[in-house]
Structure formats: structure tokens, C-alpha cells
Scaffold this motif. Sequence first.
Motif, PDB file in Angstrom:
ATOM      1  N   ILE A  78       0.851  -1.285  -0.055  1.00  0.00           N
ATOM      2  CA  ILE A  78       0.035   0.061  -0.087  1.00  0.00           C
ATOM      3  C   ILE A  78       0.804   1.339  -0.108  1.00  0.00           C
ATOM      4  CG2 ILE A  78      -1.633   1.322   1.455  1.00  0.00           C
ATOM      5  CD1 ILE A  78      -2.899  -1.313   2.148  1.00  0.00           C
ATOM      6  N   TYR A  79       1.823   1.163   1.033  1.00  0.00           N
ATOM      7  CA  TYR A  79       2.675   2.388   0.947  1.00  0.00           C
ATOM      8  C   TYR A  79       3.405   2.716  -0.455  1.00  0.00           C
ATOM      9  CZ  TYR A  79       6.106   5.650   2.171  1.00  0.00           C
ATOM     10  OH  TYR A  79       6.722   7.171   2.236  1.00  0.00           O
ATOM     11  N   GLU A  80       4.059   1.451  -1.003  1.00  0.00           N
ATOM     12  CA  GLU A  80       5.002   1.534  -2.128  1.00  0.00           C
ATOM     13  C   GLU A  80       3.902   2.074  -3.369  1.00  0.00           C
ATOM     14  OE1 GLU A  80       8.303   1.119  -4.107  1.00  0.00           O
ATOM     15  OE2 GLU A  80       8.007   0.620  -2.060  1.00  0.00           O
ATOM     16  N   LEU A 236     -12.861   3.072 -17.482  1.00  0.00           N
ATOM     17  CA  LEU A 236     -12.508   1.797 -16.652  1.00  0.00           C
ATOM     18  C   LEU A 236     -11.991   2.072 -15.248  1.00  0.00           C
ATOM     19  CD1 LEU A 236     -10.358  -0.247 -19.272  1.00  0.00           C
ATOM     20  CD2 LEU A 236     -13.119  -0.609 -18.486  1.00  0.00           C
ATOM     21  N   TRP A 237     -12.701   1.387 -14.407  1.00  0.00           N
ATOM     22  CA  TRP A 237     -12.061   1.360 -12.983  1.00  0.00           C
ATOM     23  C   TRP A 237     -11.842  -0.214 -12.889  1.00  0.00           C
ATOM     24  CZ3 TRP A 237     -15.871   1.953  -8.219  1.00  0.00           C
ATOM     25  CH2 TRP A 237     -15.221   1.755  -7.055  1.00  0.00           C
ATOM     26  N   ILE A 238     -10.501  -0.487 -12.900  1.00  0.00           N
ATOM     27  CA  ILE A 238     -10.016  -1.829 -12.770  1.00  0.00           C
ATOM     28  C   ILE A 238      -9.518  -2.136 -11.458  1.00  0.00           C
ATOM     29  CG2 ILE A 238      -8.278  -3.467 -13.775  1.00  0.00           C
ATOM     30  CD1 ILE A 238     -10.485  -2.971 -15.743  1.00  0.00           C
ATOM     31  N   ALA A 239      -9.738  -3.374 -10.945  1.00  0.00           N
ATOM     32  CA  ALA A 239      -9.225  -4.075  -9.685  1.00  0.00           C
ATOM     33  C   ALA A 239      -8.288  -4.988 -10.191  1.00  0.00           C
ATOM     34  CB  ALA A 239     -10.495  -4.837  -8.789  1.00  0.00           C
ATOM     35  N   TRP A 244       2.758  -7.619  -6.981  1.00  0.00           N
ATOM     36  CA  TRP A 244       4.212  -7.233  -7.980  1.00  0.00           C
ATOM     37  C   TRP A 244       3.904  -5.917  -8.713  1.00  0.00           C
ATOM     38  CZ3 TRP A 244       8.448  -8.621  -5.846  1.00  0.00           C
ATOM     39  CH2 TRP A 244       8.571  -9.874  -5.240  1.00  0.00           C
ATOM     40  N   ARG A 245       2.598  -5.609  -8.971  1.00  0.00           N
ATOM     41  CA  ARG A 245       2.227  -4.639  -9.811  1.00  0.00           C
ATOM     42  C   ARG A 245       2.050  -3.322  -8.765  1.00  0.00           C
ATOM     43  NH1 ARG A 245      -0.670  -2.697 -14.338  1.00  0.00           N
ATOM     44  NH2 ARG A 245      -0.892  -4.747 -15.123  1.00  0.00           N
ATOM     45  N   ASN A 246       2.699  -1.997  -9.318  1.00  0.00           N
ATOM     46  CA  ASN A 246       2.870  -0.996  -8.615  1.00  0.00           C
ATOM     47  C   ASN A 246       2.605   0.158  -9.575  1.00  0.00           C
ATOM     48  OD1 ASN A 246       5.302  -1.068  -9.635  1.00  0.00           O
ATOM     49  ND2 ASN A 246       6.279  -1.190  -7.698  1.00  0.00           N
ATOM     50  N   HIS A 247       1.910   0.019 -10.702  1.00  0.00           N
ATOM     51  CA  HIS A 247       1.389   1.051 -11.586  1.00  0.00           C
ATOM     52  C   HIS A 247       0.213   0.740 -12.334  1.00  0.00           C
ATOM     53  CE1 HIS A 247       6.129   2.469 -11.133  1.00  0.00           C
ATOM     54  NE2 HIS A 247       5.469   3.488 -11.402  1.00  0.00           N
ATOM     55  N   LEU A 248      -0.506   1.679 -12.594  1.00  0.00           N
ATOM     56  CA  LEU A 248      -1.669   1.643 -13.283  1.00  0.00           C
ATOM     57  C   LEU A 248      -1.427   1.526 -14.869  1.00  0.00           C
ATOM     58  CD1 LEU A 248      -2.335   4.879 -13.941  1.00  0.00           C
ATOM     59  CD2 LEU A 248      -3.636   4.599 -12.037  1.00  0.00           C
ATOM     60  N   GLU A 249      -2.409   1.221 -15.643  1.00  0.00           N
ATOM     61  CA  GLU A 249      -1.980   1.171 -17.087  1.00  0.00           C
ATOM     62  C   GLU A 249      -2.643   2.653 -17.489  1.00  0.00           C
ATOM     63  OE1 GLU A 249      -0.684  -0.917 -18.921  1.00  0.00           O
ATOM     64  OE2 GLU A 249      -0.324  -2.361 -17.252  1.00  0.00           O
ATOM     65  N   PHE A 254      -9.652   4.579 -13.221  1.00  0.00           N
ATOM     66  CA  PHE A 254      -9.323   4.081 -11.655  1.00  0.00           C
ATOM     67  C   PHE A 254      -8.608   2.894 -11.398  1.00  0.00           C
ATOM     68  CE2 PHE A 254     -12.904   7.414 -11.764  1.00  0.00           C
ATOM     69  CZ  PHE A 254     -12.315   8.225 -10.796  1.00  0.00           C
ATOM     70  N   TRP A 255      -7.689   2.690 -10.338  1.00  0.00           N
ATOM     71  CA  TRP A 255      -7.195   1.400 -10.130  1.00  0.00           C
ATOM     72  C   TRP A 255      -7.471   1.185  -8.843  1.00  0.00           C
ATOM     73  CZ3 TRP A 255      -1.260   0.652  -9.109  1.00  0.00           C
ATOM     74  CH2 TRP A 255      -1.036  -0.584  -8.799  1.00  0.00           C
ATOM     75  N   GLN A 256      -8.256   0.142  -8.605  1.00  0.00           N
ATOM     76  CA  GLN A 256      -8.387  -0.354  -7.197  1.00  0.00           C
ATOM     77  C   GLN A 256      -7.165  -1.523  -6.771  1.00  0.00           C
ATOM     78  OE1 GLN A 256     -11.436  -3.495  -5.665  1.00  0.00           O
ATOM     79  NE2 GLN A 256     -12.549  -1.514  -5.516  1.00  0.00           N
ATOM     80  N   PHE A 257      -6.238  -0.855  -6.113  1.00  0.00           N
ATOM     81  CA  PHE A 257      -5.126  -1.887  -6.010  1.00  0.00           C
ATOM     82  C   PHE A 257      -5.166  -2.510  -4.561  1.00  0.00           C
ATOM     83  CE2 PHE A 257      -3.984   2.397  -3.925  1.00  0.00           C
ATOM     84  CZ  PHE A 257      -3.312   1.845  -2.834  1.00  0.00           C
TER      85      PHE A 257
END
Length: 288
Positions: A78-80, A236-239, A244-249, A254-257
Amino acid sequence: MGSKGLMTSKKYIKKPTVRKSNPKSKWIFYLISFVLFLFIAFGVYKFRDGFLYYLGFKTDKNVATLSKEDRKLADIRIYEVLHKHDDKAIGFDVSEYQSKIDWEQTYHIDEAFELSFVFIRATAGKNKKDKQFNRNWEAAKERQLIRGAYHYYRPNENSIAQAENFIKIVKLEKGDLPPVLDIEKLPKSQSIDSLKVGLRRWLKKVEKHYKVKPIIYSGESYYTDFLKKEFKEYPLWIANYNFWRNHLENDWLFWQFTEKAQIEGIEGMVDLNVFNGDKNKLLLKCIR
């Protein structure tokens, strides 16, 4: 006879076996150890800010419903992600499952990252209204959060009835985000093509009513496998919770990470989202 007995005894005396080390086994052990070391080193490097943040500030973190180790990994990621998107708007989403929220506490994540927006579940299916929607909807406005409402789509229920349910409950105003269609489940009693027809009907009816194109929320794999070809014109709002993913496309609005965040004023764990832009850009996406 004595001599023969002595010779027989000598014949059956076995010398201790000296096992020679297998160079190949050692080589495999060293190789596995090296690969494991690289894997750990890569993980530490990739999430170095998160690890340092956790070690420095999170040793007394409330573990909530997660184990201590899972809580630690969740906090690191979360912090990353937040650290890498500190130039973007950060928000969360809630429903009746969060019970009553103390909205006056929902200003930051760990006092470091401002919360700018919230998505609130309004309806589900053809007749379900979220028990906390009215309270959450008004409280979010008072808290001056940019707010959006979403509908949880039930594939085996009539799509027009579902759209009418949402329209009846949700009164969008200037400054609110476009309506959201949340689709996560596959149908049990109809084909995928039939599902897509229903989704299209919901989207068209809702768009006609609010005069704005709705947002589609779904998991990345679900969207890619079933929706991308026919619904690519919708925001798009993608979950995607992949550690290992830390960037949105680029094509994600929106990106629900994560679904494992903790926010002051909210019991239990909460979903966190990153908007693909700053707060000013987010305001431009709102109803005018």
C-alpha cells in the motif's frame, strides 16, 4: 583349522564405506540458494520504500483481521503504490459492509496521503438498496469528498429493472462522478453474449438518464476476457491486487489496488483506489 578359520573371518570383515560428496548436488544447492537470494533482493529493491516505511513506522500496526505477516505485506505494498503515485488523487470505496463510518476521520492514509474521493455502493440487482447509502452519500458531501455511486450488477436479473433501481435511488449532482456499473460475476442461467446484451442495456439507459457515460468497474482478467472487445469505449475502473504490480495502465481511469487498507474512522479493511491524474483532473471528469 585355526588358520582356515582366521582366513574366513578376514574375508567377511567389511571396511567402513566412505561416501564421496556429489559435486552436482552441491552445484544445484548453490544455484537454488543464489536464485532465492536474487528473488528476495529484487523484492526488497522493488518495494524498498514500503519496507523502510514499515520498519520505521509500522512495528505497532493494528493487524485487524490479518495475520501479522499478511498485514506487514499489505502495508508495504500500500505504501509503495501510494508513494509512486503521490502526484495522483487517492480515494476509497465503501458499502454497508463497512457499517457506520466516522466520516470526520477519513482525511488521510497514515497522515501522509490525502483522500480526495469515494465511491459508494447505492444499489444491487433489481431491488436492493444499500442500507448505508443515504447516510454515506450525504456524509461524503459534507466531508467535501468527490463522490460517486455504483451499482452491483447481478447477471441473472433483468438489466432494465436494475438500471431503474439505480436511477430511482441515486440523484447525481454537479460535481459528482459519473455512475458506475460494477460487474464481477458470470451468469449461471444465460450465455456470455446474453450477459453483454444486458450490460449494454443498463449502460445505455443510465447514460440517457444522467447524460453522462457510465464507468465500468471489473477485475482486470474479467474485463480482458469478457468485456474489452465490446465495451472499450467506456471509462475503466479496474481491480488488480497483484503484489508485484505497482503502476496503473494508461487506459485505466481508476485502479483499485488493494482491499486491505485501514482508514481512520472505518472499521475493518477498505478498498483503496488511485485516479489516473491529480485532483484537478478528477474534477474535470465530474458532472458539470
